[in-house]
Design a protein around this motif. Structure first.
Motif, PDB file in Angstrom:
ATOM      1  N   MET A1374      13.685   5.938   1.319  1.00 44.80           N
ATOM      2  CA  MET A1374      14.653   4.778   1.496  1.00 44.80           C
ATOM      3  C   MET A1374      14.524   3.901   2.694  1.00 44.80           C
ATOM      4  O   MET A1374      14.312   4.639   3.802  1.00 44.80           O
ATOM      5  CB  MET A1374      15.794   4.811   0.774  1.00 44.80           C
ATOM      6  N   GLU A1375      14.357   2.612   2.468  1.00 38.05           N
ATOM      7  CA  GLU A1375      14.465   1.713   3.674  1.00 38.05           C
ATOM      8  C   GLU A1375      15.536   2.175   4.464  1.00 38.05           C
ATOM      9  O   GLU A1375      16.683   2.394   4.098  1.00 38.05           O
ATOM     10  CB  GLU A1375      14.515   0.292   3.188  1.00 38.05           C
ATOM     11  N   THR A1449       0.451  10.078   3.030  1.00 40.22           N
ATOM     12  CA  THR A1449       0.939   8.753   2.510  1.00 40.22           C
ATOM     13  C   THR A1449       2.245   8.489   2.609  1.00 40.22           C
ATOM     14  O   THR A1449       3.190   9.359   2.053  1.00 40.22           O
ATOM     15  CB  THR A1449       0.356   8.237   1.265  1.00 40.22           C
ATOM     16  N   VAL A1450       2.851   7.527   3.279  1.00 43.53           N
ATOM     17  CA  VAL A1450       4.299   7.132   3.260  1.00 43.53           C
ATOM     18  C   VAL A1450       4.524   5.855   2.545  1.00 43.53           C
ATOM     19  O   VAL A1450       3.960   4.846   2.534  1.00 43.53           O
ATOM     20  CB  VAL A1450       4.640   6.838   4.846  1.00 43.53           C
ATOM     21  N   SER A1451       5.670   5.993   1.560  1.00 49.08           N
ATOM     22  CA  SER A1451       5.921   4.958   0.837  1.00 49.08           C
ATOM     23  C   SER A1451       7.529   4.589   1.036  1.00 49.08           C
ATOM     24  O   SER A1451       8.326   5.521   0.802  1.00 49.08           O
ATOM     25  CB  SER A1451       5.684   5.253  -0.940  1.00 49.08           C
ATOM     26  N   VAL A1452       7.724   3.352   1.471  1.00 52.43           N
ATOM     27  CA  VAL A1452       9.226   2.918   1.643  1.00 52.43           C
ATOM     28  C   VAL A1452       9.567   2.072   0.461  1.00 52.43           C
ATOM     29  O   VAL A1452       8.942   1.192   0.185  1.00 52.43           O
ATOM     30  CB  VAL A1452       9.407   2.395   3.110  1.00 52.43           C
ATOM     31  N   TYR A1453      10.819   2.164  -0.005  1.00 54.08           N
ATOM     32  CA  TYR A1453      11.296   1.460  -0.943  1.00 54.08           C
ATOM     33  C   TYR A1453      12.661   1.072  -0.614  1.00 54.08           C
ATOM     34  O   TYR A1453      13.441   1.498   0.220  1.00 54.08           O
ATOM     35  CB  TYR A1453      11.323   2.166  -2.437  1.00 54.08           C
ATOM     36  N   GLU A1457      16.027   0.075  -5.665  1.00 57.22           N
ATOM     37  CA  GLU A1457      14.871  -0.054  -6.454  1.00 57.22           C
ATOM     38  C   GLU A1457      14.466   1.377  -7.310  1.00 57.22           C
ATOM     39  O   GLU A1457      14.970   2.510  -6.533  1.00 57.22           O
ATOM     40  CB  GLU A1457      13.506  -0.388  -5.557  1.00 57.22           C
ATOM     41  N   GLU A1458      13.450   1.512  -7.839  1.00 58.27           N
ATOM     42  CA  GLU A1458      13.302   2.702  -8.500  1.00 58.27           C
ATOM     43  C   GLU A1458      12.105   3.539  -7.544  1.00 58.27           C
ATOM     44  O   GLU A1458      11.448   2.745  -6.815  1.00 58.27           O
ATOM     45  CB  GLU A1458      12.495   2.646  -9.920  1.00 58.27           C
TER      46      GLU A1458
END
Length: 1547
Positions: A1374-1375, A1449-1453, A1457-1458
């Motif tokens: 999460m951000e 791989t880094v994913s920031v949400y 958000e889902e």
């Protein structure tokens, strides 16, 4: 002075005897004529010879009647005697029976002689004896009167000067002859007179002119002997022949009768069988042709090739102008074709049959035109059936002919074959073949019974060939020879061709001649049946005239009986010809027919119907031929004639069959119907007796057989005719002894006896240089040795001899050489004589002779035999020492060569004169000659010698001899002869019966044989005789036993032979057993088996079993002891079989469990089942645990199998199969251990060893490995490795192992010591399978280099920089949270670590913090992550040996958000919602995954010059990309995993 005294004495005696002469003449005139005829002393007056006949009488006081005797005088020398002869002749001129003297008897006289002999109740022998006694009684008176005549003649010669002319006088008169047709005859006489008389010859008082019939008569006159030779006598040459001698002083006549006889039936056809064609015209030729060797009667078989060849002499012999030759079969002129080939040239005429058929059988005649007419020769060719495809099938038909060809059908006809021993023919099939093709098409669906068939359905304008096959209940014959080609085309037309002045052809149609234009045609006329039989009828009609220009065809309609309902016959066929066969007719019904003409304009009115026609056979087969008469022809043929059948019914010919009497087996004499009623059957065996029968043949088949002929003994016709010929001349006159006043002569019998026994010999003598022959004695000689007495010493004499038989006196021999009448006084013996040959074989013969008459000064002690080849004078002595007997077996002869012999007798004074040289003898056995056989009669036990002659004649006798001395009366043997067989049986054989026994068959060409009965053979025959006279039943096997199913025990014995009246009994423990409950006793005569079956065999059956047999006089006994261990074994086996029988009542194993190994090395446990049903279950077990298989077993298939793939030691155990249902169950157990396990491993090893590949080399970081690939490998297989013939054991340096696909051996840390040959051997218990690799030279160098390279690459791989673990593939956060990426790295030396984000290097700052602690732990910490931090992060770990990249791989949400789904990499579980705190590092992932299993071996280096493949070498490390963050999939410089060598398994 002595001569004068003798003359005066004779003059006184003449007057004294004159009165006696007159008295004898008157007495002779009173002799009854019939008696004179029966004596054979007179001829009738016209045939009376010119010799004087003197009559005498002598009173016999001691007899009741006077005996009247006449004697023939050799010449007419006294006028007074001639006067008395005339008086006697006139006195006998009244009708009376008169015949010539015995020595000159004619056939007519012989016939009358026989009739009168029967009239007086006397046979020939009695009459001859009476004549002989009467001649002896008057001999003295005849001698005195003869002396008087001679004295008077001497006185006249003294008184009349030598130059005084004399009238002709026959010193030797003509003699009558009876000869066979086509044989020559020679009449001769001797005439004296001065001047020399001229002799002319007459036949029936007509002068003979030789030039009037060239070659027929030949007249010769030499040294006072005049002769007339008649060549090839014909019946027309019979008559009275006269020789008339004339000179100026008068004339004299001598007459003789020549009677030419013909064999029975021989004159009706010139050649039999068949008929020689007549000359059609005379062809002029300037060549003289003489036929030499001609073809004889020939026998062939269908399918063979045969040639008829005649050789000839042609004058002049012009190579380019051979003589014109014509060949005939019967009366048909032959022309070259595919069936016959003709050639003539080089003195040879040849007719060749490339492929014989029965159509070729017949009489073949070769006719060659010559200067004087023709030269001809004929002989018969017989062709028998080829072997049928099915035994008992008939022979092929023959003479297939296609006729009556038109557009609608062709009529095929043929001749039926002979069915001597086959079943009757039931029908025929006709096949057709279109010209230019090879396929035969059957024309009729059902067999036709008559020998003709109209074949329709042909293509108009096409040419066809036809063949026929016969059928009986056994099968179908071979096909006949095909017919000549015939074209199916229309033959009728309404077009007429008119010739104008021979130059122009005008074609006019009938309608134009009649001036009528036809549209609708007129009906046909004259409808009638031209042929009717049970199969079909042929309708014919006259076409309408005119028929018009339009094409016409015809319709046929039929009506049953008198009904008016007409039915169309040819609905599907357009008939274009005015003939057609109709088949569709019922038996027993009558039909009427009518025909309609059709063209394109319409139909005509129907024709007038026929009268009712019924399908019947109007004639059927012919009736049986009449009486069959058989007579002799030659030694191998017979003349058969018969009466034709009373109902011939269109006769085709006849078939003649023959059978040996007693055999009841008939064989055909001809194979093609013969047209005449006279036939010569060839190929018979001389000495056998045959009967004959005849069948008539027509298109409907064969008639009933005629009655059999009377039995006929086969021999030459000359010997079997009613009348006989006179014998030929004796020859070889030899002087055997001389005492000064008498000579003993011997001679050889005539070569031709005339067909009957020679009864006597007549001898004539003369002084050397004289022409006057005198009779030696009034009594003929009976034997071929005779002593001539009352000779004058010192005078040379010549002799000639004539032989006599029932036909008369034969021609005289040539005069002997002059013999001096001087007494023999030499001390050596005289010559042996009468040399004869017996037992002539290809390499030996037996020579016999008679002992010399003159023995010399001492007895004969032996003989020498000299031998020379025919034509040579170089005689060689056969025996080194003299032989004491008058015979000698000569061996060592050359087969086929001719020899002559002479014999010299020996006594104490030396070797005597040699005998006359024998006749030539050819060392060649007679065809079919057999030897004497010694045997024992199976019924009586008599020992016998048996002989079967290859030929005999009706007068033949079997002469048995011992030591070549004829056995006449003996109490040691008795002889029986019948037909061609003769048997000598010993009455009570003992040692004195040992010796050589010989047999000669008289009146044959030397049929003879001998047999030496030795002591050993005698003993053997006595043993056989004893066994027969004291017979035992011969046993093939002794008493035995066998265990049958159900546990029954069978006791059996087999005899060689049993009769239907055999008696026997079984005895068990001294108690007779009979068939009862529990015992079954039986026998089989055909097999000789006697048996007893015990149904329940128990302990009580222990004991001794005996079988006693009585068969007629023969007895036998056999015993079997069944006690102790032998009985226990039998009992155990019986109980086992009983249980087996019970087991087999339900489902059971017909074959218990066993194994076999498939081609892919899978072990199969198999078994076979029996007596199963749908409800039957089948279960597999191992060590009592049920085995579950993928495919359930199906008991109904009859077998079940359990596959065991990749068999190894773990598969050992006890396997069990259980089969069961409601009737019971059965179990089969199979223990796979011990030897069974070894057998399975060996079977696997055999298949694997045969499939083993060559050894291949594979390098690994640990060393050099040799690998052998095969279908299956397990360590239980007996596999051995060898280095330089030394076996290798597994160790730290030499490791041995394998996988399921290969066996390998690895050399760890190789050195030069490991160079050399390496071999693997796979043993399968019977053989070994080896493969070899040469690890030396370049192969070793390359392999060692590759090993070093791989070893270095492995070291680099082991120490390069790498990420050991800790980094996930995907991180979701999460951000505004803090992200920490931590991992563990490794490398020696310690690696350098660099982090990247989106391929850009990340440097440590406030937000990004990079740490690397202790050279093992590296982390990247991102404080307060934002959406911009999303992306691809990577770490690069490197040292001097290399490194690798790892990507994350880094994913920031954002908050709320889902959580997004991960898109790259894999996670063990989804990342939880991140907490504000630093996230927990992910579980590290192993860096080195397990390489995949490779199914295909890596290409490797092979001996002897291995080249390292590229796949073995380490690839060049991929250079680092220019981008600071290379892709995650790229690792450098680690070699590709697929190129790594597998790590060997540690043992």
């Amino acid at each position: 002075m002595p001569h004068l005294y003798r003359n005066l004495f004779l003059e006184r005696e003449r007057k004294k005897r004159k009165q006696e002469l007159s008295n004898c003449s008157q007495a002779a005139l009173q002799t009854p004529k019939a008696l004179l005829f029966s004596w054979g002393l007179f001829q009738s007056v016209p045939d009376m010879p010119s010799r004087a006949v003197t009559l005498y009488r002598q009173e016999q006081t001691q007899h009741q009647s006077s005996k009247h005797v006449v004697q023939l005088s050799r010449k007419s020398s006294s006028k007074s005697v001639k006067k008395e002869q005339v008086q006697a002749t006139e006195a006998m001129a009244e009708p009376a029976y008169t015949v010539p003297t015995f020595r000159e008897s004619a056939p007519e006289g012989m016939q009358e002689y026989q009739r009168m002999a029967a009239h007086f109740g006397r046979d020939l022998f009695q009459l001859q004896q009476e004549l002989h006694r009467m001649k002896e009684a008057t001999h003295e008176q005849v001698e005195n009167i003869e002396i008087t005549r001679q004295v008077k003649g001497i006185s006249a010669r003294k008184e009349i000067p030598a130059e005084v002319p004399r009238p002709p006088d026959f010193l030797i008169s003509l003699r009558s002859h009876t000869v066979w047709e086509k044989t020559p005859v020679k009449l001769f006489c001797t005439v004296s007179g001065l001047p020399n008389p001229i002799v002319k010859w007459y036949k029936n008082d007509v002068a003979i002119e030789p030039l009037s019939a060239p070659g027929k008569f030949k007249i010769e006159s030499k040294y006072g002997v005049h002769s007339l030779i008649i060549s090839r006598c014909a019946v027309s040459d019979s008559g009275v022949y006269s020789a008339v001698a004339t000179n100026p002083q008068g004339k004299a006549t001598s007459k003789a009768i020549v009677c030419v006889r013909r064999p029975l039936g021989g004159g009706e056809l010139a050649h039999l069988p068949g008929q020689v064609p007549l000359l059609s015209s005379i062809h002029a030729s300037k060549l003289e042709v003489t036929l030499l060797d001609n073809f004889g009667v020939t026998f062939g078989t269908e399918g063979e090739s045969v040639s008829l060849v005649s050789t000839m002499v042609v004058v002049p012999d012009l190579p380019n102008l051979p003589p014109e030759a014509m060949w005939y079969r019967d009366d048909t002129l032959l022309k070259p074709s595919r069936w016959v080939e003709m050639s003539i040239g080089g003195g040879v005429a040849r007719l060749t049959f490339p492929h014989l058929n029965k159509d070729d059988e017949g009489l073949y005649t070769l006719r060659i035109w010559t200067k004087d007419g023709t030269a001809e020769h004929s002989a018969y060719l017989f062709v028998k059936d080829a072997a049928p495809t099915v035994a008992g099938a008939p022979g092929a038909p023959m003479d297939v002919t296609a006729s009556d060809a038109n557009a609608d059908y062709v009529l095929v006809s043929w001749k039926p074959p002979n069915t001597t021993n086959e079943a009757p023919i039931t029908g025929y099939f006709v096949d057709r073949r279109k010209s230019g093709t090879k396929d035969w098409v059957q024309c009729n669906d059902s067999p036709v019974k008559v020998c003709k068939l109209p074949v329709h359905g042909l293509t108009e304008g096409a040419s066809y060939h036809f063949r026929v096959r016969a059928m009986n209940k056994t099968g179908i014959s071979l096909p006949s020879r095909m017919s000549t080609g015939v074209t199916a085309a229309a033959v009728e037309s309404d077009v007429e061709v008119i010739k104008i002045e021979g130059k122009y052809d005008i074609v006019i149609r009938q309608e134009e001649l009649q001036g009528v234009y036809v549209t609708i045609p007129e009906p046909p006329t004259n409808v009638h049946a031209t042929e009717i039989n049970k199969t079909y009828i042929v309708l014919s009609w006259t076409p309408p005239s005119p028929r018009g220009r339009a094409h016409v065809w015809y319709l046929i309609e039929k009506s049953v009986g008198d009904s008016h309902l007409w039915q169309r016959v040819n609905t599907a066929v357009q008939l274009r010809s005015p003939r057609y066969p109709v088949y569709d007719m019922d038996d027993g019904k009558s039909y009427r027919f009518r025909v309609i003409t059709v063209n394109k304009y319409g139909l005509s009115e129907p024709s007038e119907p026929t009268a009712p026609i019924q399908k019947v056979d109007p004639h059927g087969v012919p009736s049986a031929p009449g009486q069959v008469v058989a007579s002799r022809n030659t030694k191998t043929s017979a003349f058969v004639q018969w009466e034709p059948p009373k109902h011939p019914n269109n006769l085709m010919g006849y078939y003649v069959d023959a059978s040996v009497v007693g055999s009841k087996v008939w064989f055909p004499c001809n194979h093609r119907p013969y047209k005449h009623t006279r036939f010569v059957a060839h190929g018979l065996v001389q000495g056998d007796t045959y009967v004959f029968r005849v069948q008539a043949v027509n298109a409907y088949g064969l008639s009933e057989e005629s009655q059999e002929s009377a039995p006929l003994f086969i021999d030459a016709a000359l010997k079997g005719a009613v009348e006989y010929a006179a014998p030929s001349a004796p020859y070889g006159i030899t002087l055997l002894n001389c005492n000064g006043s008498a000579m003993t002569l011997a001679w050889k019998r005539p070569k031709h006896t005339g067909g009957t026994k020679i009864t006597s010999y007549y001898l004539d003598k003369r002084e050397a240089g004289s022409l006057n022959w005198k009779e030696v004695s009034p009594s003929p000689a009976i034997h071929r040795i005779f002593t001539v007495e009352n000779l004058t010493g010192g005078v040379f004499y010549e002799f000639k001899i004539q032989a006599a038989n029932l036909a008369g006196v034969g021609v005289p021999s040539e005069p002997s050489k002059a013999f001096a009448c001087e007494a023999w006084t030499m001390p050596e013996p005289g010559p042996a004589y009468d040399l004869s040959f017996w037992e002539v074989r290809d390499n030996s013969l037996l020579l016999q002779w008679r002992a010399p008459v003159y023995t010399g000064g001492s007895p004969v002690t032996g003989y020498f035999v000299d031998m020379a080849k025919k034509g040579s004078s170089n005689f060689a002595t056969v025996n080194a020492e003299p032989v004491g007997q008058c015979y000698l077996k000569v061996t060592g002869l050359e087969a086929g060569a001719s020899y002559v012999f002479k014999v010299r007798a020996v006594n104490a004074n030396g070797v005597g004169r040699a005998s006359e040289v024998s006749d030539p003898v050819c060392a060649k056995a007679l065809p079919g000659m057999k030897e004497i056989v010694c045997g024992v009669d199976e019924e009586t036990g008599d020992i016998f010698l048996n002989f079967e002659a290859c030929e005999t004649s009706e007068t033949s006798k079997f002469i048995w001899s011992k030591s070549y001395k004829e056995i006449t009366e003996s109490n040691r043997v008795f002889i029986t002869s019948s037909g061609r067989h003769s048997k000598l049986t010993f009455i009570n054989p003992e040692k004195e019966d040992l010796g050589t026994y010989s047999l000669a068959v008289t009146d044959t060409d030397g049929v003879s044989a001998s047999y030496t009965l030795s002591e050993e053979e005698h003993k053997k025959m006595l043993e056989l005789s004893y066994n027969i006279r004291h017979p035992i039943v011969p046993l093939k096997t002794e008493l035995n036993y066998e265990i049958l199913e159900k546990g029954h025990v069978r006791f059996w014995l087999q005899a060689l032979k049993l009769s239907s009246s055999v008696n026997y009994r079984f005895i068990v423990n001294d108690k007779a057993i009979s068939s009862a409950e529990g015992y079954k006793i039986s026998h089989d005569v055909n097999t000789g088996i006697i048996q007893m079956t015990i149904e329940l065999f128990t302990k009580a059956n222990e004991g001794t079993y005996t079988l006693q047999i009585h068969d007629g006089k023969a007895k036998s006994q056999s015993s079997l002891v069944l006690v102790g261990d032998v009985f226990k074994t039998a009992l155990k086996e019986a109980e086992f079989q009983r249980k087996e029988h019970i087991r087999k009542q339900g489902p059971h194993f017909s074959e218990y469990l066993s194994f076999h190994v498939t081609d892919d090395c899978t072990v199969m446990l198999v078994c076979k089942l029996a007596n199963v049903k749908k409800e039957t279950t089948f279960t597999w077990f191992k060590d009592d645990e049920e085995i579950t298989v993928d495919v359930p077993p199906n008991p109904m298939s009859g077998s079940c199998a359990l596959p065991i793939p990749m068999f190894s030691r773990k598969d050992q155990g006890i396997y069990k199969a259980i089969l069961g249902d409601d009737r019971g169950k059965d179990t089969s157990v199979y223990d796979i251990s011990g030897k069974v396990f070894e057998d399975i491993i060996n079977a696997i090893a055999s298949i694997a060893g045969k499939s083993a590949s060559d050894l291949v080399l594979q390098c690994t970081p640990e060393g050099i490995r040799l690998q052998c690939y095969m279908k299956y490998y397990t360590e239980e297989m007996k596999t051995s490795w060898f280095h330089r013939e030394s076996k290798i054991s597994s160790s730290e340096r030499m490791r041995i192992g394998g996988t399921s696909e290969m066996a390998w051996m690895q050399i760890c840390e190789p050195t030069d010591k490991e160079k050399g040959h390496y071999t693997i051997e796979i043993h399968d218990g019977k053989a070994s399978h080896s493969r070899t690799f040469d690890l030396s030279g370049q192969a070793y160098s390359d392999a060692y280099a590759e090993f070093q390279r791989l070893k270095a690459a492995a070291f680099a791989e082991k120490n390069r920089g790498r990420v050991v673990g800790g980094l996930p593939d995907v991180v979701t956060i999460m951000e505004k949270k803090t992200l920490s990426l931590t991992c563990t790295v490794w490398g020696d030396p310690s690696p350098e670590v660099t982090w990247f984000k989106n391929e850009q290097e990340v440097l440590s700052d406030d937000r990004y913090k990079i740490t690397f602690e202790g050279g093992k732990f590296s982390s990247l910490t991102i404080n307060t992550v934002t959406v911009e931090d999303s992306g691809k992060f990577s770490i690069n770990v490197r040292n001097k040996y290399g490194g690798e990249f790892v990507e994350i791989t880094v994913s920031v949400y954002k908050h709320g958000e889902e959580i997004p789904e991960p898109k790259l990499g894999q996670m063990s579980k989804p990342a939880a919602t991140p907490k504000p705190a630093t996230p927990k590092p992910a579980t590290p992932k192993p860096a080195t995954p397990t390489p995949p299993k490779s199914q295909t071996p890596t290409p490797s280096i092979k001996s002897p010059t291995p080249t390292p493949p590229s796949s073995v070498k380490s690839p060049t490390p991929t250079p680092a990309p220019k981008s600071p963050t290379p892709p995650r999939s790229v690792r450098s410089p680690t070699p590709t995993r697929s190129l790594r060598s597998p790590t060997p398994t540690k043992k």
